[in-house]
Scaffold this motif. Structure first.
Motif, mmCIF file in Angstrom:
data_model
loop_
_atom_site.group_PDB
_atom_site.id
_atom_site.type_symbol
_atom_site.label_atom_id
_atom_site.label_comp_id
_atom_site.label_asym_id
_atom_site.label_seq_id
_atom_site.Cartn_x
_atom_site.Cartn_y
_atom_site.Cartn_z
ATOM 1 N N THR A 101 -15.031 -3.789 -5.495
ATOM 2 C CA THR A 101 -15.024 -2.381 -5.092
ATOM 3 C C THR A 101 -16.111 -2.054 -4.070
ATOM 4 N N SER A 102 -17.318 -2.573 -4.271
ATOM 5 C CA SER A 102 -18.361 -2.205 -3.311
ATOM 6 C C SER A 102 -18.676 -3.325 -2.329
ATOM 7 N N LEU A 103 -17.835 -4.366 -2.304
ATOM 8 C CA LEU A 103 -18.042 -5.432 -1.315
ATOM 9 C C LEU A 103 -17.513 -4.984 0.040
ATOM 10 N N PRO A 104 -18.275 -5.252 1.125
ATOM 11 C CA PRO A 104 -17.755 -4.914 2.451
ATOM 12 C C PRO A 104 -16.566 -5.799 2.811
ATOM 13 N N MET A 105 -15.787 -5.324 3.772
ATOM 14 C CA MET A 105 -14.545 -5.995 4.178
ATOM 15 C C MET A 105 -14.734 -7.502 4.399
ATOM 16 N N LYS A 106 -15.777 -7.865 5.137
ATOM 17 C CA LYS A 106 -15.987 -9.284 5.511
ATOM 18 C C LYS A 106 -16.185 -10.181 4.301
ATOM 19 N N LYS A 107 -16.759 -9.623 3.246
ATOM 20 C CA LYS A 107 -17.074 -10.464 2.087
ATOM 21 C C LYS A 107 -15.906 -10.567 1.102
ATOM 22 N N ARG A 108 -14.845 -9.804 1.338
ATOM 23 C CA ARG A 108 -13.721 -9.845 0.387
ATOM 24 C C ARG A 108 -12.846 -11.063 0.596
ATOM 25 N N GLY A 109 -12.821 -11.577 1.834
ATOM 26 C CA GLY A 109 -11.960 -12.729 2.114
ATOM 27 C C GLY A 109 -10.494 -12.356 2.226
ATOM 28 N N PHE A 110 -10.220 -11.075 2.492
ATOM 29 C CA PHE A 110 -8.836 -10.641 2.719
ATOM 30 C C PHE A 110 -8.650 -10.510 4.227
ATOM 31 N N ASN A 111 -7.402 -10.535 4.681
ATOM 32 C CA ASN A 111 -7.197 -10.300 6.114
ATOM 33 C C ASN A 111 -5.866 -9.605 6.346
ATOM 34 N N ILE A 112 -5.788 -8.948 7.490
ATOM 35 C CA ILE A 112 -4.648 -8.050 7.753
ATOM 36 C C ILE A 112 -3.996 -8.349 9.100
ATOM 37 N N PRO A 132 -7.126 -16.421 4.548
ATOM 38 C CA PRO A 132 -7.416 -15.299 3.650
ATOM 39 C C PRO A 132 -6.954 -15.597 2.222
ATOM 40 N N GLN A 133 -7.616 -14.979 1.270
ATOM 41 C CA GLN A 133 -7.193 -15.093 -0.132
ATOM 42 C C GLN A 133 -6.069 -14.115 -0.407
ATOM 43 N N LEU A 134 -5.967 -13.118 0.457
ATOM 44 C CA LEU A 134 -4.959 -12.068 0.290
ATOM 45 C C LEU A 134 -4.504 -11.684 1.695
ATOM 46 N N ARG A 188 -3.098 -15.814 13.817
ATOM 47 C CA ARG A 188 -4.505 -15.452 13.960
ATOM 48 C C ARG A 188 -5.105 -15.050 12.612
ATOM 49 N N THR A 189 -4.275 -14.401 11.800
ATOM 50 C CA THR A 189 -4.750 -14.004 10.471
ATOM 51 C C THR A 189 -4.775 -15.194 9.518
ATOM 52 N N SER A 244 2.842 9.159 2.743
ATOM 53 C CA SER A 244 2.713 9.040 1.283
ATOM 54 C C SER A 244 1.428 8.321 0.855
ATOM 55 N N GLY A 245 0.731 7.679 1.803
ATOM 56 C CA GLY A 245 -0.555 7.055 1.470
ATOM 57 C C GLY A 245 -0.566 5.535 1.539
ATOM 58 N N LYS A 246 0.477 4.928 2.123
ATOM 59 C CA LYS A 246 0.598 3.461 2.150
ATOM 60 C C LYS A 246 -0.541 2.794 2.918
ATOM 61 N N THR A 247 -0.754 3.252 4.157
ATOM 62 C CA THR A 247 -1.803 2.633 4.980
ATOM 63 C C THR A 247 -3.174 2.873 4.365
ATOM 64 N N THR A 248 -3.379 4.062 3.799
ATOM 65 C CA THR A 248 -4.658 4.356 3.143
ATOM 66 C C THR A 248 -4.908 3.367 2.009
ATOM 67 N N LEU A 249 -3.881 3.092 1.214
ATOM 68 C CA LEU A 249 -4.049 2.149 0.103
ATOM 69 C C LEU A 249 -4.319 0.734 0.625
ATOM 70 N N LEU A 250 -3.594 0.340 1.679
ATOM 71 C CA LEU A 250 -3.813 -0.990 2.275
ATOM 72 C C LEU A 250 -5.258 -1.106 2.791
ATOM 73 N N ASN A 251 -5.722 -0.058 3.455
ATOM 74 C CA ASN A 251 -7.085 -0.078 3.999
ATOM 75 C C ASN A 251 -8.146 -0.079 2.904
ATOM 76 N N ILE A 252 -7.834 0.533 1.784
ATOM 77 C CA ILE A 252 -8.762 0.506 0.643
ATOM 78 C C ILE A 252 -8.838 -0.913 0.077
ATOM 79 N N ILE A 253 -7.690 -1.582 -0.037
ATOM 80 C CA ILE A 253 -7.687 -2.967 -0.527
ATOM 81 C C ILE A 253 -8.460 -3.861 0.437
ATOM 82 N N LEU A 254 -8.228 -3.665 1.739
ATOM 83 C CA LEU A 254 -8.895 -4.475 2.768
ATOM 84 C C LEU A 254 -10.410 -4.263 2.772
#
Ligand SMILES: Nc1ncnc2c1ncn2[C@@H]1O[C@H](COP(=O)(O)OP(=O)(O)OP(=O)(O)O)[C@@H](O)[C@H]1O
Ligand SMILES: [Mg+2]
Length: 250
Positions: free
Chosen positions: A66-77, A148-150, A142-143, A38-48
């Motif tokens: 939106t255009s920040l690379p993963m490392k600069k978002r401060g999110f972790n998975i 992480p902020q998210l 580890r995460t 249904s697109g769950k992982t795709t949406l998670l990866n877009i947020i990440l």
């Protein structure tokens, strides 16, 4: 607040996500719930920041990510398969993500996460010597040490069963509340979503079928798909859910 506006994504000629709009409050636990594909992982990866959306914007606390690379978002998975390093022991796995920025997290803080997740007895063990629940806690630690902020979790409970599943579920809830961490969890199990989260985002073939608190979804399912997907499963697991929500007219 994490705000997704008009997020769309296609692969080949297939629309995978279509105009996703959602706002997640700080400190909330939100489940992304939907059937396989249904697109769950795709949406998670877009947020990440791992996957780029075709359109739409992602803002976090008012900042456009939106255009920040993963490392600069401060999110972790925490990935579904944990992605731990088998050749390193539990402790070295936990601090792996800090190897280039050790100064930002003190030994004491690392110790607090280890204590919180009750991992002290296992720190010297190799990954192959750990149980499923212990591996999941190492992956979570580890995460978390990266502060992480998210916090994003892809199917964190699906490889676990019974008592271990319950204990990790409680652990995730207390982590989110203790550290006031906005947490997004992917799951395909309605019972898990209903018992774990403050709100549930139900995805039906790449679109939002409903976004609401568990009580709302149970008592006011947004469409036939939600009824089928959630309510039928609840009848199957009737007793568990009745115990949780204290209701008999589900
Ligand atoms: N890199 C990719 N290339 C092409 N198609 C993809 C890619 N990633 C995902 N898809 C397709 O996008 C759709 C959604 O996939 P996604 O992995 O987001 O689903 P999901 O809801 O996480 O499913 P599951 O519960 O099985 O993990 C599927 O049809 C999948 O085949
Ligand atoms: Mg998936």
């Amino acid at each position: 607040m994490l705000r997704l506006q008009h997020i769309g994504k296609h692969y080949d000629n297939k629309v995978v996500l279509d105009d996703i709009n959602v706002a997640i409050e700080s400190g909330e636990i939100v489940s992304l719930l939907g059937p396989s594909g249904s697109g769950k992982t795709t949406l998670l990866n877009i947020i990440l920041g791992l996957t780029k959306p075709d359109r739409g914007t992602i803002t976090f606390n008012g900042v456009d990510m939106t255009s920040l690379p993963m490392k600069k978002r401060g999110f972790n998975i925490v990935f579904q398969d944990y992605a731990l390093f088998p050749n390193l022991n539990a402790y070295d796995n936990i601090v792996y993500g800090l190897r280039n920025k050790k100064e930002s997290v003190s030994e004491q803080e690392i110790g607090e996460y280890i204590e919180f997740l009750e991992l002290q007895p296992h720190l010297k063990k190799r990954i192959s010597e750990l149980s499923g629940g212990q591996k999941q806690r190492v992956a979570l630690a580890r995460t978390l040490v990266t502060k992480p902020q998210l916090l994003l979790l892809d199917e964190p409970l699906s490889a676990l069963d019974g008592v271990i599943k319950e204990s990790i579920k409680k652990r995730i809830q207390s982590v989110a509340k203790q550290f006031k961490l906005t947490t997004i969890i992917v799951t395909h199990d309605p019972e898990e979503a209903l018992t774990l989260s403050d709100k549930i985002l139900i995805i039906q073939q790449g679109s939002v079928a409903q976004f609401g608190a568990p009580q709302d979804i149970i008592h006011r399912p947004g469409n036939d798909f939600v009824k089928q997907f959630i309510i039928q499963q609840l009848h199957i697991k009737r007793q568990n859910i009745y115990n949780l929500f204290g209701e008999t007219h589900v």
